[in-house]
Design a protein around this motif. Structure first.
Motif, PDB file in Angstrom:
ATOM      1  N   GLY B 154      23.141  34.584  35.862  1.00  0.00           N
ATOM      2  CA  GLY B 154      24.213  35.373  36.460  1.00  0.00           C
ATOM      3  C   GLY B 154      23.782  36.807  36.716  1.00  0.00           C
ATOM      4  N   LEU B 155      24.305  37.381  37.794  1.00  0.00           N
ATOM      5  CA  LEU B 155      24.067  38.799  38.081  1.00  0.00           C
ATOM      6  C   LEU B 155      25.412  39.459  38.352  1.00  0.00           C
ATOM      7  N   TYR B 156      25.698  40.501  37.605  1.00  0.00           N
ATOM      8  CA  TYR B 156      26.978  41.201  37.771  1.00  0.00           C
ATOM      9  C   TYR B 156      26.690  42.642  38.163  1.00  0.00           C
ATOM     10  N   MET B 157      27.163  43.029  39.327  1.00  0.00           N
ATOM     11  CA  MET B 157      26.969  44.410  39.783  1.00  0.00           C
ATOM     12  C   MET B 157      28.227  45.189  39.387  1.00  0.00           C
ATOM     13  N   LEU B 158      28.170  45.833  38.214  1.00  0.00           N
ATOM     14  CA  LEU B 158      29.352  46.487  37.658  1.00  0.00           C
ATOM     15  C   LEU B 158      29.442  47.940  38.109  1.00  0.00           C
ATOM     16  N   THR B 159      30.628  48.488  37.944  1.00  0.00           N
ATOM     17  CA  THR B 159      30.750  49.922  38.232  1.00  0.00           C
ATOM     18  C   THR B 159      30.272  50.670  36.985  1.00  0.00           C
ATOM     19  N   PRO B 160      29.577  51.804  37.188  1.00  0.00           N
ATOM     20  CA  PRO B 160      28.975  52.508  36.054  1.00  0.00           C
ATOM     21  C   PRO B 160      29.974  52.926  34.979  1.00  0.00           C
ATOM     22  N   SER B 161      31.249  53.006  35.328  1.00  0.00           N
ATOM     23  CA  SER B 161      32.235  53.418  34.320  1.00  0.00           C
ATOM     24  C   SER B 161      32.670  52.267  33.404  1.00  0.00           C
ATOM     25  N   THR B 162      32.131  51.047  33.643  1.00  0.00           N
ATOM     26  CA  THR B 162      32.522  49.898  32.813  1.00  0.00           C
ATOM     27  C   THR B 162      32.204  50.170  31.337  1.00  0.00           C
TER      28      THR B 162
END
Lengths: 189, 289
Positions: B154-162
């Protein structure tokens, strides 16, 4: 248990039972499933009868010595890839047992229950162990699909342990464990 | 100095060792799992796994019929002084010959023609990564990973504020979702940060770390233990049929990221965690571990 399997015996099996098979099983992966159904729709016949048979989701490692095939390693492959074909294959060919790993979806569970068939799990990755239970390669069809995808007709003895993970009464160990795991995860986090 | 002929032979031995034998740390972890499990199905599965490992070693046969898409990580010491070796061609030749001799399953398919190349080589296959280091050695790691577990990446492109709490939850949800299809007990690799490609590479490479080795980063070390404990409390168990060993280890690696992105990659490794390493010294002597 001995092949061919009959509906009455299959209906007595329950999720969690552990069984061993003697007789003949057929390997079929994505391409063989697709080809068998295409033939069925066109009114053609398969090179070997799989009626009341056992389908094994497996692409073996093989070696040819003279004109004899030897199975080197033959553990199960991920069954979910066959989900789009399996219910039709079970129904059209009266399949009694599917062997694979990882479980299957709702459509297959329905078909197993309707026809009187089960899904059994062989330990994933245990390819050498599985190969020890192959007495003989009776035949191979559709080699043009590639060695892993061809339809191998295998004579087996004490093939197992096979854990019945989806029985003909819609009991599905995978989906039960999975929903419990999600519930536990919610409680834990 | 190693000559090409010896290098070819060494690489073939490397492929054979990786395909036929599991590393000691993996076997030990699986034995421990067998002792821990209580239910008949979990015990039957782990017993099959342990029998299979023994049979593969004695009969000299591939542990699993899925012998992977060949992947090498080549690490060249700056003081090794032997970079004239034609790596690409020798590694490919070794794969072709090993495929026939061991034998391995031909897994390499051209996506345009849908045809199996028959010998595990083809365009960009085998996969080869190159790194440099300051040693006087050449190391070649062979990492044959099956498609069952690879397909659950899996690859999750999260927002840096996560927040970190949510990152952990995303990783855990991924594992609960995918573990049963990855031939558990699994090893979980996590790549945190970098670009999307870096995160995936780090996650996969983290699977090569021996089980029981400690992460040098204290923060990641405690995150690894916490995630491992939680995963095993979900009860997915061997082959997804219930039990207390879903994962044998969680390994996390990280890289600095772009200020605007936070990639998180999760890579799953089936119990047949095959890996072997060829170490060649300056004088041409080599060992395979």
């Amino acid at each position: 248990m001995n092949t061919p399997l009959d509906e009455k015996t299959i209906r007595t099996l329950r999720a969690g039972d552990i069984v061993y098979l003697n007789g003949v099983i057929f390997t079929m992966r994505d391409k063989a499933h697709s080809k068998a159904l295409e033939l069925y729709r066109k009114g053609g016949t398969l090179p070997v009868s799989i009626q009341n048979g056992v389908i094994y989701h497996c692409g073996p490692v093989v070696r040819k010595i003279g004109d004899k095939w030897e199975i080197i390693s033959c553990g199960p492959t991920t069954s979910y890839r066959m989900e789009e074909y399996e219910s039709e294959l079970i129904t059209e060919y009266n399949i009694r047992m599917i062997i694979g790993k990882g479980g299957m979806g709702e459509r297959t569970v329905e078909a197993l229950s309707k026809i009187g068939a089960v899904y059994a799990s062989f330990t994933g990755g245990a390819g050498v162990l599985a190969a020890q239970k192959i007495v003989e390669v009776e035949n191979v069809h559709w080699l043009e699909l590639g060695i892993p995808e061809a339809l191998w007709v295998l004579k087996v003895k004490d093939f197992g342990p096979l854990i019945i993970t989806i029985d003909s009464h819609k009991n599905n160990i995978y989906s039960r464990i999975r929903s419990e795991a999600f519930r536990k995860l919610r409680d834990l986090t | 100095m190693i000559v090409e002929e010896d290098f070819l032979k060494a690489v073939k031995n490397l492929i054979s060792k990786a395909s036929l034998e599991l590393p000691e740390d993996v076997i030990a972890a699986l034995k421990k799992a067998y002792e821990l499990e209580k239910t008949p199905s979990a015990r039957a599965i782990l017993n099959s796994i342990l029998n299979n490992i023994q049979l593969a070693k004695t009969l000299r046969r591939p542990i699993c019929q899925d012998t992977g898409l060949p992947l090498f990580i080549v690490e060249i010491g700056r003081n090794f002084n032997n970079c004239r070796i034609d790596y690409e061609n020798i590694l490919a030749k070794a794969v072709k010959e090993a495929t026939k001799e061991i034998p391995l399953r031909p897994n390499c398919v051209d996506p345009l023609t849908d045809l199996n190349t028959g010998d595990n080589t083809g365009r960009m296959a085998p996969i080869i990564f190159y790194n440099f280091n300051d040693s006087d050695r050449l190391t070649v790691t062979y990492f044959p990973k099956g498609a069952g577990s690879e397909n659950q990446t899996g690859l999750y492109m999260l927002t840096p504020s996560t927040p970190i709490k949510n990152i952990k939850k995303i990783i855990l949800t991924h594992i609960v979702e995918k573990a049963a299809l990855s031939c558990p007990p699994v090893i979980v690799g996590v790549g945190l940060g970098g670009g999307a490609d870096t995160a995936l590479y780090l996650a996969k490479k983290a699977l090569l770390r021996p089980i029981g080795s400690k992460n040098q980063e204290p923060l990641l070390s405690s995150m690894e233990s916490e995630l491992l404990d939680l995963i095993n409390k979900t009860g997915i168990g061997p082959m997804g049929l219930g039990g207390s060993t879903t994962a044998l280890a969680v390994h996390i690696d990280y890289a600095c990221r772009h200020t605007a992105s936070l990639p998180v990659a999760v890579s799953m490794q089936c119990w047949a965690a095959r890996r072997a390493q060829l170490v060649v010294s300056r004088n041409g002597d080599y060992t395979i571990i």
